[in-house]
Design a protein around this motif. Structure first.
Motif, PDB file in Angstrom:
ATOM      1  N   THR A  26       0.814  -1.214   0.000  1.00 44.68           N
ATOM      2  CA  THR A  26       0.000   0.000   0.000  1.00 44.68           C
ATOM      3  C   THR A  26       0.849   1.266   0.000  1.00 44.68           C
ATOM      4  OG1 THR A  26      -0.138  -0.101   2.422  1.00 44.68           O
ATOM      5  CG2 THR A  26      -1.897  -1.171   1.164  1.00 44.68           C
ATOM      6  N   HIS A  27       2.083   1.143   0.451  1.00 38.46           N
ATOM      7  CA  HIS A  27       2.995   2.296   0.455  1.00 38.46           C
ATOM      8  C   HIS A  27       4.408   1.758   0.280  1.00 38.46           C
ATOM      9  CE1 HIS A  27       4.105   6.452   1.295  1.00 38.46           C
ATOM     10  NE2 HIS A  27       5.015   6.027   2.145  1.00 38.46           N
ATOM     11  N   TYR A  28       5.124   2.253  -0.714  1.00 43.18           N
ATOM     12  CA  TYR A  28       6.479   1.777  -0.985  1.00 43.18           C
ATOM     13  C   TYR A  28       7.316   2.938  -1.483  1.00 43.18           C
ATOM     14  CZ  TYR A  28      10.377  -0.879  -2.957  1.00 43.18           C
ATOM     15  OH  TYR A  28      11.631  -1.360  -3.249  1.00 43.18           O
ATOM     16  N   ARG A  29       8.181   3.448  -0.623  1.00 45.07           N
ATOM     17  CA  ARG A  29       9.043   4.570  -0.974  1.00 45.07           C
ATOM     18  C   ARG A  29      10.470   4.274  -0.521  1.00 45.07           C
ATOM     19  NH1 ARG A  29       5.288   8.883  -1.526  1.00 45.07           N
ATOM     20  NH2 ARG A  29       3.537   7.876  -2.573  1.00 45.07           N
ATOM     21  N   PRO A  30      11.302   3.730  -1.404  1.00 46.75           N
ATOM     22  CA  PRO A  30      12.703   3.491  -1.022  1.00 46.75           C
ATOM     23  C   PRO A  30      13.463   4.803  -0.962  1.00 46.75           C
ATOM     24  CG  PRO A  30      12.347   2.928  -3.324  1.00 46.75           C
ATOM     25  CD  PRO A  30      11.000   3.278  -2.764  1.00 46.75           C
ATOM     26  N   PRO A  31      14.596   4.820  -0.280  1.00 48.32           N
ATOM     27  CA  PRO A  31      15.412   6.043  -0.251  1.00 48.32           C
ATOM     28  C   PRO A  31      15.941   6.357  -1.637  1.00 48.32           C
ATOM     29  CG  PRO A  31      16.619   4.190   0.682  1.00 48.32           C
ATOM     30  CD  PRO A  31      15.218   3.718   0.473  1.00 48.32           C
ATOM     31  N   GLU A  32      16.225   7.611  -1.854  1.00 47.29           N
ATOM     32  CA  GLU A  32      16.730   8.044  -3.157  1.00 47.29           C
ATOM     33  C   GLU A  32      18.099   7.435  -3.424  1.00 47.29           C
ATOM     34  OE1 GLU A  32      17.818  12.218  -5.549  1.00 47.29           O
ATOM     35  OE2 GLU A  32      17.057  12.245  -3.491  1.00 47.29           O
ATOM     36  N   GLU A  33      18.288   6.934  -4.650  1.00 48.49           N
ATOM     37  CA  GLU A  33      19.583   6.380  -5.023  1.00 48.49           C
ATOM     38  C   GLU A  33      20.579   7.520  -5.251  1.00 48.49           C
ATOM     39  OE1 GLU A  33      19.242   2.140  -7.027  1.00 48.49           O
ATOM     40  OE2 GLU A  33      18.396   3.683  -8.323  1.00 48.49           O
ATOM     41  N   VAL A  34      21.803   7.309  -4.775  1.00 46.26           N
ATOM     42  CA  VAL A  34      22.837   8.340  -4.865  1.00 46.26           C
ATOM     43  C   VAL A  34      24.132   7.725  -5.375  1.00 46.26           C
ATOM     44  CG1 VAL A  34      24.170  10.056  -3.604  1.00 46.26           C
ATOM     45  CG2 VAL A  34      21.810   9.557  -2.913  1.00 46.26           C
ATOM     46  N   LYS A  35      24.603   8.171  -6.518  1.00 41.07           N
ATOM     47  CA  LYS A  35      25.898   7.763  -7.076  1.00 41.07           C
ATOM     48  C   LYS A  35      26.116   6.253  -7.012  1.00 41.07           C
ATOM     49  CE  LYS A  35      29.579  10.105  -6.467  1.00 41.07           C
ATOM     50  NZ  LYS A  35      30.760  10.784  -5.851  1.00 41.07           N
ATOM     51  N   ALA A  36      25.122   5.487  -7.400  1.00 34.85           N
ATOM     52  CA  ALA A  36      25.271   4.038  -7.367  1.00 34.85           C
ATOM     53  C   ALA A  36      24.343   3.420  -8.386  1.00 34.85           C
ATOM     54  CB  ALA A  36      24.948   3.503  -5.981  1.00 34.85           C
ATOM     55  N   GLY A  37      24.493   2.123  -8.586  1.00 35.31           N
ATOM     56  CA  GLY A  37      23.595   1.404  -9.469  1.00 35.31           C
ATOM     57  C   GLY A  37      24.310   0.765 -10.628  1.00 35.31           C
ATOM     58  N   PRO A  38      23.562   0.049 -11.479  1.00 35.23           N
ATOM     59  CA  PRO A  38      24.161  -0.693 -12.581  1.00 35.23           C
ATOM     60  C   PRO A  38      24.759   0.179 -13.683  1.00 35.23           C
ATOM     61  CG  PRO A  38      21.778  -0.764 -12.701  1.00 35.23           C
ATOM     62  CD  PRO A  38      22.113  -0.151 -11.385  1.00 35.23           C
ATOM     63  N   LEU A  39      24.562   1.489 -13.626  1.00 36.04           N
ATOM     64  CA  LEU A  39      25.143   2.347 -14.657  1.00 36.04           C
ATOM     65  C   LEU A  39      26.660   2.489 -14.490  1.00 36.04           C
ATOM     66  CD1 LEU A  39      22.498   5.201 -14.913  1.00 36.04           C
ATOM     67  CD2 LEU A  39      22.641   3.071 -16.187  1.00 36.04           C
ATOM     68  N   LEU A  40      27.187   2.089 -13.329  1.00 36.68           N
ATOM     69  CA  LEU A  40      28.629   2.175 -13.118  1.00 36.68           C
ATOM     70  C   LEU A  40      29.347   1.132 -13.963  1.00 36.68           C
ATOM     71  CD1 LEU A  40      28.821   2.624  -9.262  1.00 36.68           C
ATOM     72  CD2 LEU A  40      29.501   4.286 -10.963  1.00 36.68           C
ATOM     73  N   SER A  41      30.296   1.557 -14.771  1.00 33.70           N
ATOM     74  CA  SER A  41      31.091   0.616 -15.564  1.00 33.70           C
ATOM     75  C   SER A  41      32.584   0.905 -15.422  1.00 33.70           C
ATOM     76  CB  SER A  41      30.703   0.700 -17.043  1.00 33.70           C
ATOM     77  OG  SER A  41      30.917   1.997 -17.546  1.00 33.70           O
ATOM     78  N   LYS A  42      32.914   1.923 -14.649  1.00 33.85           N
ATOM     79  CA  LYS A  42      34.314   2.254 -14.404  1.00 33.85           C
ATOM     80  C   LYS A  42      34.553   2.266 -12.893  1.00 33.85           C
ATOM     81  CE  LYS A  42      34.726   5.101 -18.578  1.00 33.85           C
ATOM     82  NZ  LYS A  42      35.066   6.440 -19.106  1.00 33.85           N
ATOM     83  N   TRP A  43      35.807   2.431 -12.509  1.00 30.86           N
ATOM     84  CA  TRP A  43      36.121   2.459 -11.091  1.00 30.86           C
ATOM     85  C   TRP A  43      35.393   3.616 -10.419  1.00 30.86           C
ATOM     86  CZ3 TRP A  43      38.192  -1.980 -11.237  1.00 30.86           C
ATOM     87  CH2 TRP A  43      39.140  -2.323 -12.180  1.00 30.86           C
ATOM     88  N   LEU A  44      34.936   3.358  -9.191  1.00 27.54           N
ATOM     89  CA  LEU A  44      34.373   4.441  -8.406  1.00 27.54           C
ATOM     90  C   LEU A  44      35.479   5.410  -8.016  1.00 27.54           C
ATOM     91  CD1 LEU A  44      31.957   2.672  -5.904  1.00 27.54           C
ATOM     92  CD2 LEU A  44      31.344   4.543  -7.410  1.00 27.54           C
TER      93      LEU A  44
END
Length: 678
Positions: free
Chosen positions: A356-374
């Motif tokens: 009934t309610h689903y709000r995850p925290p905002e994603e910050v500088k992360a996720g599958p879009l990373l393809s190079k070293w952090l």
């Protein structure tokens, strides 16, 4: 490179693969059962194909149904995710026969490593340290008991084709070995279509540490560090981190080299994981090799900057690895918390229903879009990533794994990653079903976890009576009481200004309140000012500042300069507050209201002592007693299956069955009466 791939899976892993494929310019096809018709992975994909009814055996693990979807869409490759058909060699062979690429290892590697009995033999031949055990076929429960006794208790009973904690039991005596064999065999048959079981020595005080490997079809391979996966419940991982707080550089290198040696011994190509049990002296023993992407792969991605799904796709298309072992650099620390649809206050039993309610925290500088070293983050900065396959208003089904999301945080060191995870869990809003967010928060604040002093027995040892919530210290309760008093005053002022009432007739809102929570009583006096209030409470004056307004589900509050986050729900004369693993009913009353409330009688709970209630929504597998039968303490009464796991219900004491209300095949809700006793 492929132009179109089909994802033979569902939920968060299907969504995860779609994200990388989209970034690579590859079209995606989702498959779905009746239960998943409106799921997030179906919405995200470029195409979607229906493949059958809700039971996985009739949809997601039906090879011919999945192959029909491949043919219908012209997909050039298939990513299997994890679970379902990901380690099924027959599926890989079916794809190969139709010239469709399997985004995973060769069939031979799946067969040899997917079978835990064969894999241990190969590991020993390759010079990999292994655990003592019986790798032959076991005919029945009696033989299982004899073998376990010969190995020496405790033992681990495991499904040869298993994974994800399914078909696994620890036995400490002959009776548990026989019962565990039967349950493991049944779970293995229903989850994997393969009921073979083996038994091995259970290492006491163990840590579960695994090595990520990545190999191509040209003979190149690397290992990408380790993941610590020791926080487990019923052999199901709950929290993972990378790197491990326990390993030193020498042990890490030795484990990595052995893992890679094993992968190369079977001609492995793709991403894979070699799992080890590590004892208190850092001796390590091969456990199994998972010939697929692991659930916890994001923490490896976050500390290496390598998109494992992208690498799997490139390897399957015939490309060489673009990195060598010298290129692998572990940067910072990452932690993953698995959010499950299960009620920690009811022994972690599965929970189903609508979000009934689903709000995850905002994603910050992360996720599958990373393809190079952090790149190193500024001091104290953390990253947040949430891999999920659900959405607000969606349904959590009884037919599949109960995982809702994988919340990950990254920081320049472990303390920063932990701090980021605490904040992210505090800000994660889920309503409508039972979930384990309070438990995850409790672990993050547990002294042993903070110190990295953990084993696979952590949950059993630290929560022997189950999770009952967190008892917050008095100073923390005082802060929450002050915050709630200030919030209640704001709500009362709002209520006094109802539409149509003249300003000079507004009800005056007082500044003196009595706050009760967690067995504590505080008298609070509020001196308000614009944007906050000074609250005198429990002998101290706290400055409370917040932008909270009535109706907000999340209150971000600063108390004397320190930030806290409260999940807020309105109740009569107060709030239902959840924070840092604590679940509190906070009442804010005038002195007279508090005096009268203390005189109110408490409602007595219904007497269910002569009933066996269904502890979870699920499918009745068997009822093992009949009307008129006398049962003994500990005797098996019934077996209920929920979310791919069998749950054995036993008699708590001696009694006589007077009525049987359910039969095998029935679908049951929580607290449905299965049996009644005289």
């Amino acid at each position: 490179m492929f132009e179109k791939i089909l994802i033979a899976n569902r939920g968060e892993i299907a969504c995860r693969v779609i994200k990388t494929a989209r970034r690579m310019g590859i079209a995606t096809v989702a498959v779905h059962s009746d239960a998943d018709r409106n799921s997030l992975h179906v919405r995200m994909a470029d195409e979607a194909i229906h493949i059958g009814p809700p039971p996985a055996a009739q949809s997601y693990i039906d090879i011919e149904r999945v192959m029909s979807a491949v043919r219908a869409t012209g997909a050039q490759a298939v990513h299997p995710g994890y679970g379902f058909l990901s380690e099924n060699p027959k599926f890989a062979q079916a794809l190969q026969a139709e010239n469709v690429a399997f985004i995973g290892p060769p069939v031979g590697a799946i067969e040899s490593m997917g079978d835990k009995i064969t894999s241990k033999k190969i590991a020993a031949e390759a010079g990999v340290s292994t655990v003592p055990g019986y790798m032959g076929l076991i005919a029945d429960a009696d033989q299982a008991g004899r073998i376990a006794g010969e190995i020496g208790y405790p033992v681990m009973i495991k499904a040869s084709a298993g994974g994800g904690g399914k078909g696994m039991r620890i036995a400490w005596n002959d009776a548990e070995a026989r019962d565990g064999f039967r349950s493991s065999k049944n779970e293995a048959a229903s989850s994997f279509g393969d009921d073979r079981i083996f038994i091995e020595k259970f290492v006491t005080q163990p840590r579960h540490i695994e090595i990520q490997v990545l190999c191509d079809t040209h003979g190149n391979g690397v290992y990408l560090g380790e993941r610590e996966c020791s926080i487990q419940r019923r052999n199901q991982k709950v929290i993972e981190e990378a790197p491990s707080p326990f390993l030193d550089a020498e042990t890490r290198r030795s484990m990595g080299e052995q893992a890679l040696r094993l992968a190369q011994a079977v001609g492995y190509a793709s991403a894979g994981t070699v799992e080890f049990i590590v004892d208190a002296e850092r001796n390590f023993y091969f456990l199994e090799m998972n010939t697929r992407l692991q659930v916890e792969h994001p923490v490896t991605e976050l500390i290496t900057g390598i998109d494992l799904v992208e690498q799997m796709i490139r390897v399957a298309s015939g490309e060489k690895l673009s990195l060598t072992q010298d290129d692998v650099v572990l940067n910072g620390w990452a932690i993953e918390s698995r959010l499950y649809a299960e009620d920690p206050y009811r022994a972690f039993l599965p929970s189903i229903g609508r979000l009934t309610h689903y709000r995850p925290p905002e994603e910050v500088k992360a996720g599958p879009l990373l393809s190079k070293w952090l790149e190193p983050a500024p001091e104290g900065e953390t990253a947040v990533r949430n891999d999920t396959g659900v959405f607000e208003g969606g349904e959590i089904s009884m037919f599949y794994d109960p995982m809702i999301a994988k919340l990950c945080t990254w920081g320049p060191d472990r303390d920063a990653a932990l701090a980021g995870m605490r904040d992210a869990l505090d800000g994660f809003e889920v309503e409508g079903i039972g979930h384990n967010l309070p438990f995850l928060s409790a672990v993050m604040d547990h002294p042993k976890f903070i110190a990295g002093d953990i084993t696979t027995a952590f949950i059993a040892e630290e929560y022997p009576d189950g999770f009952q919530g967190v008892d917050l210290p008095e100073d923390h309760l005082r802060q929450i009481a002050a915050a709630c008093a200030a919030m209640h005053r704001v709500a009362e002022i709002r209520r006094s200004r109802i539409s149509g009432r003249m300003d000079n007739h507004e009800r005056v809102v007082g500044s003196d309140w009595v706050v009760t929570l967690g067995g504590q009583r505080f008298e609070a006096q509020i001196a308000a000012y614009r944007g906050g209030a000074d609250v005198s409470i429990g002998g101290a004056t706290l400055r409370v500042e917040s932008g909270w307004t009535p109706g907000d589900r999340l209150a971000c509050i600063t108390i004397d300069g320190a930030a806290i986050v409260l999940k807020v729900a309105k109740i009569t004369h107060g709030f239902h507050i959840r924070t840092r693993g604590a679940d509190l009913r906070v009442h804010v009353r005038t002195a007279r209201q508090a005096e009268l409330a203390a005189l109110m009688p408490e409602k007595a709970a219904a007497d269910t002592s002569k009933m066996l209630l269904c502890p979870m929504p699920g499918l009745m597998v068997s009822v093992d007693v009949a009307e008129g039968e006398e049962v003994q303490e500990g005797q098996v009464l019934a077996v209920v299956e929920a979310m791919k796991m069998e749950n054995v219900l036993r008699a708590e004491r001696k009694g006589v069955v007077s009525k049987v209300n359910a039969a095998a095949g029935d679908s049951l809700a929580v607290d449905d009466v299965i049996l009644e006793f005289e």
